[in-house]
Design an enzyme around this catalytic site. Structure first.
Site, PDB file in Angstrom:
ATOM      1  N   ASP A  63       0.865  -1.173   0.000  1.00 36.35           N
ATOM      2  CA  ASP A  63       0.000   0.000   0.000  1.00 36.35           C
ATOM      3  C   ASP A  63       0.905   1.228   0.000  1.00 36.35           C
ATOM      4  O   ASP A  63       1.711   1.401   0.931  1.00 36.35           O
ATOM      5  CB  ASP A  63      -0.887  -0.029   1.255  1.00 36.35           C
ATOM      6  CG  ASP A  63      -1.912   1.086   1.277  1.00 36.35           C
ATOM      7  OD1 ASP A  63      -1.622   2.188   0.753  1.00 36.35           O
ATOM      8  OD2 ASP A  63      -3.001   0.858   1.812  1.00 36.35           O
ATOM      9  N   SER A  72      -4.387  15.521 -11.991  1.00 36.25           N
ATOM     10  CA  SER A  72      -5.669  15.389 -12.694  1.00 36.25           C
ATOM     11  C   SER A  72      -6.148  16.760 -13.141  1.00 36.25           C
ATOM     12  O   SER A  72      -5.997  17.754 -12.411  1.00 36.25           O
ATOM     13  CB  SER A  72      -6.729  14.780 -11.771  1.00 36.25           C
ATOM     14  OG  SER A  72      -8.003  14.872 -12.381  1.00 36.25           O
ATOM     15  N   TYR A 126     -10.667  14.635  -3.939  1.00 34.71           N
ATOM     16  CA  TYR A 126      -9.784  14.026  -4.937  1.00 34.71           C
ATOM     17  C   TYR A 126      -8.954  15.115  -5.632  1.00 34.71           C
ATOM     18  O   TYR A 126      -7.732  14.986  -5.784  1.00 34.71           O
ATOM     19  CB  TYR A 126     -10.625  13.260  -5.958  1.00 34.71           C
ATOM     20  CG  TYR A 126      -9.857  12.724  -7.148  1.00 34.71           C
ATOM     21  CD1 TYR A 126      -9.072  11.584  -7.048  1.00 34.71           C
ATOM     22  CD2 TYR A 126      -9.928  13.371  -8.393  1.00 34.71           C
ATOM     23  CE1 TYR A 126      -8.371  11.089  -8.146  1.00 34.71           C
ATOM     24  CE2 TYR A 126      -9.232  12.887  -9.492  1.00 34.71           C
ATOM     25  CZ  TYR A 126      -8.447  11.748  -9.360  1.00 34.71           C
ATOM     26  OH  TYR A 126      -7.755  11.270 -10.451  1.00 34.71           O
ATOM     27  N   LYS A 137      -4.846  15.548  -5.815  1.00 33.91           N
ATOM     28  CA  LYS A 137      -4.068  15.568  -7.059  1.00 33.91           C
ATOM     29  C   LYS A 137      -3.277  16.879  -7.198  1.00 33.91           C
ATOM     30  O   LYS A 137      -2.165  16.882  -7.742  1.00 33.91           O
ATOM     31  CB  LYS A 137      -4.974  15.364  -8.280  1.00 33.91           C
ATOM     32  CG  LYS A 137      -5.770  14.061  -8.297  1.00 33.91           C
ATOM     33  CD  LYS A 137      -4.964  12.826  -7.947  1.00 33.91           C
ATOM     34  CE  LYS A 137      -4.175  12.239  -9.091  1.00 33.91           C
ATOM     35  NZ  LYS A 137      -3.469  10.988  -8.656  1.00 33.91           N
TER      36      LYS A 137
HETATM   37  N1  LIG Z   1      -8.461   7.496 -15.424  1.00 34.36           N
HETATM   38  C1  LIG Z   1      -8.423   8.801 -15.681  1.00 34.36           C
HETATM   39  O1  LIG Z   1      -9.051   9.311 -16.634  1.00 34.36           O
HETATM   40  C2  LIG Z   1      -7.593   9.694 -14.814  1.00 34.36           C
HETATM   41  C3  LIG Z   1      -7.773  11.086 -14.913  1.00 34.36           C
HETATM   42  C4  LIG Z   1      -6.937  11.909 -14.164  1.00 34.36           C
HETATM   43  C5  LIG Z   1      -5.983  11.352 -13.332  1.00 34.36           C
HETATM   44  N2  LIG Z   1      -5.856   9.999 -13.248  1.00 34.36           N
HETATM   45  C6  LIG Z   1      -4.810   9.440 -12.374  1.00 34.36           C
HETATM   46  O2  LIG Z   1      -4.106   8.435 -13.099  1.00 34.36           O
HETATM   47  C7  LIG Z   1      -3.725   7.383 -12.192  1.00 34.36           C
HETATM   48  C8  LIG Z   1      -4.260   6.040 -12.694  1.00 34.36           C
HETATM   49  O3  LIG Z   1      -5.682   6.141 -12.847  1.00 34.36           O
HETATM   50  P1  LIG Z   1      -6.565   4.858 -13.185  1.00 34.36           P
HETATM   51  O4  LIG Z   1      -7.867   5.370 -13.674  1.00 34.36           O
HETATM   52  O5  LIG Z   1      -5.803   3.906 -14.015  1.00 34.36           O
HETATM   53  O6  LIG Z   1      -6.773   4.232 -11.706  1.00 34.36           O
HETATM   54  P2  LIG Z   1      -7.446   2.824 -11.309  1.00 34.36           P
HETATM   55  O7  LIG Z   1      -8.048   2.169 -12.485  1.00 34.36           O
HETATM   56  O8  LIG Z   1      -8.317   3.094 -10.119  1.00 34.36           O
HETATM   57  O9  LIG Z   1      -6.179   1.937 -10.855  1.00 34.36           O
HETATM   58  C9  LIG Z   1      -5.467   2.331  -9.720  1.00 34.36           C
HETATM   59  C10 LIG Z   1      -4.286   1.401  -9.532  1.00 34.36           C
HETATM   60  O10 LIG Z   1      -3.622   1.791  -8.325  1.00 34.36           O
HETATM   61  C11 LIG Z   1      -3.645   0.716  -7.372  1.00 34.36           C
HETATM   62  N3  LIG Z   1      -3.836   1.335  -6.054  1.00 34.36           N
HETATM   63  C12 LIG Z   1      -4.888   2.070  -5.628  1.00 34.36           C
HETATM   64  N4  LIG Z   1      -4.690   2.476  -4.367  1.00 34.36           N
HETATM   65  C13 LIG Z   1      -3.468   1.976  -3.993  1.00 34.36           C
HETATM   66  C14 LIG Z   1      -2.710   2.040  -2.804  1.00 34.36           C
HETATM   67  N5  LIG Z   1      -3.155   2.694  -1.705  1.00 34.36           N
HETATM   68  N6  LIG Z   1      -1.494   1.418  -2.767  1.00 34.36           N
HETATM   69  C15 LIG Z   1      -1.032   0.750  -3.857  1.00 34.36           C
HETATM   70  N7  LIG Z   1      -1.720   0.648  -5.000  1.00 34.36           N
HETATM   71  C16 LIG Z   1      -2.927   1.263  -5.063  1.00 34.36           C
HETATM   72  C17 LIG Z   1      -4.784  -0.187  -7.828  1.00 34.36           C
HETATM   73  O11 LIG Z   1      -4.594  -1.562  -7.461  1.00 34.36           O
HETATM   74  P3  LIG Z   1      -5.097  -2.098  -6.006  1.00 34.36           P
HETATM   75  O12 LIG Z   1      -6.494  -1.562  -5.831  1.00 34.36           O
HETATM   76  O13 LIG Z   1      -5.021  -3.581  -6.125  1.00 34.36           O
HETATM   77  O14 LIG Z   1      -4.132  -1.556  -5.017  1.00 34.36           O
HETATM   78  C18 LIG Z   1      -4.686  -0.056  -9.353  1.00 34.36           C
HETATM   79  O15 LIG Z   1      -3.641  -0.869  -9.828  1.00 34.36           O
HETATM   80  C19 LIG Z   1      -4.246   7.797 -10.821  1.00 34.36           C
HETATM   81  O16 LIG Z   1      -3.235   8.493 -10.134  1.00 34.36           O
HETATM   82  C20 LIG Z   1      -5.390   8.732 -11.152  1.00 34.36           C
HETATM   83  O17 LIG Z   1      -5.669   9.644 -10.108  1.00 34.36           O
HETATM   84  C21 LIG Z   1      -6.644   9.148 -13.952  1.00 34.36           C
END
Ligand SMILES: NC(=O)c1ccc[n+]([C@@H]2O[C@H](COP(=O)([O-])OP(=O)(O)OC[C@H]3O[C@@H](n4cnc5c(N)ncnc54)[C@H](OP(=O)(O)O)[C@@H]3O)[C@@H](O)[C@H]2O)c1
Length: 254
Positions: free
Chosen positions: A63, A143, A156, A160
């Site tokens: 984590d 973000s 959130y 970010k």
């Molecule tokens: N998707 C978008 O459009 C978007 C937009 C703006 C910013 N972002 C940023 O881009 C990044 C990836 O986004 P995503 O949409 O791919 O996220 P996601 O689908 O929710 O995946 C998050 C990943 O992080 C792991 N994780 C979550 N909390 C954790 C913790 N406390 N310790 C270790 N691992 C953890 C999860 O696995 P486990 O749950 O198994 O730990 C998973 O592998 C994030 O930082 C998000 O804020 C995404």
């Protein structure tokens, strides 16, 4: 490809979504990967995939909000690969959409622990090895929501923006050690919908993209990961402390 072959890179949250897309792209470039996350079944699935692809990898359950666990991830990467060239601090937990007046201490703890605190613990843990080698690449995840402040995402967005702030400070403090620190604000949401979902969330996503310059969702591997590869490579060596919007032009909609 990219001059990344043989580099040792840590990707937190590399088990699904954007993190997994980054892992797949870097694996194809010959990067030696250390991947962390919490859920064992996701970690095992990625390990199987990389095993089959013949990609050098190490899986560590951790984590990011736990400073000791984050330090352990870096120790394991150093033991396995002898160096850490890059850190992609991608992990972030989410909370349900909540109006600001209803945000709880628990909401804040989850978002800040997995976001800025987790990012900082990993940044601190990789610093000694990068400083000793006089080169390092750190990529953080912000973000667009932090910039635009949409309703319901206050905690959130704050988490970010704290990450973007840490990015600039680290860039200033560590630049003289040959370490660059840059932030990406990605857009890639399809993986967050269950397969075949054509309900209201899918409609909301579609409406959002219809209003953006490129008019489509980002693909983790094809659209987001190449920018990460650029930031890990020497092609970006004169850039630090910056935020790159990798969002199909979505920010211009704000
Ligand atoms: N998707 C978008 O459009 C978007 C937009 C703006 C910013 N972002 C940023 O881009 C990044 C990836 O986004 P995503 O949409 O791919 O996220 P996601 O689908 O929710 O995946 C998050 C990943 O992080 C792991 N994780 C979550 N909390 C954790 C913790 N406390 N310790 C270790 N691992 C953890 C999860 O696995 P486990 O749950 O198994 O730990 C998973 O592998 C994030 O930082 C998000 O804020 C995404």
């Amino acid at each position: 490809m990219d001059g990344l072959e043989g580099q040792s890179v840590i990707v937190t949250g590399g088990t699904r979504g954007i993190g997994l897309g980054i892992v797949r792209r870097l694996a194809r470039a010959g990067v030696r990967l250390t991947i962390s996350g919490r859920k064992p079944e996701r970690l095992e699935r990625v390990a199987r995939e990389l095993e089959e692809a013949g990609a050098a990898h190490l899986i560590v359950q951790a984590d990011v909000g736990d400073a000791d666990a984050s330090a352990h991830v870096v120790e394991r990467a150093l033991e396995a690969f002898g160096q850490v060239d890059g850190l992609v601090a991608n992990a972030q937990s989410l909370r349900p959409v909540t109006p600001l007046e209803e945000v709880t201490a628990r909401d804040l703890d989850v978002l800040l622990d997995s976001g800025p605190r987790g990012t900082l613990w990993l940044m601190q843990a990789v610093l000694p090895a990068m400083r000793a080698r006089g080169r390092g690449r750190i990529i953080t995840m912000g973000s667009a929501m932090g910039l635009t402040g949409p309703p319901g995402y206050g905690a959130y967005s704050a988490a970010k923006e704290a990450i973007r702030s840490l990015t600039r400070t680290a860039a200033n403090e560590w630049g003289r050690h040959g370490i660059t620190v840059n932030c990406i604000c990605p857009a890639s949401v399809a993986h967050r919908l269950p397969p075949g979902d054509d309900g209201p969330r899918a409609a909301a996503f579609a409406a959002m993209y219809a209003d953006q310059a490129l008019g489509r969702d980002g693909d983790p591997e094809a659209d987001i990961a190449p920018v990460v590869a650029f930031l890990l490579s020497d092609a970006s060596q004169y850039m630090t402390g910056q935020t790159l919007m990798v969002d199909g032009g979505g920010i211009m909609r704000a």
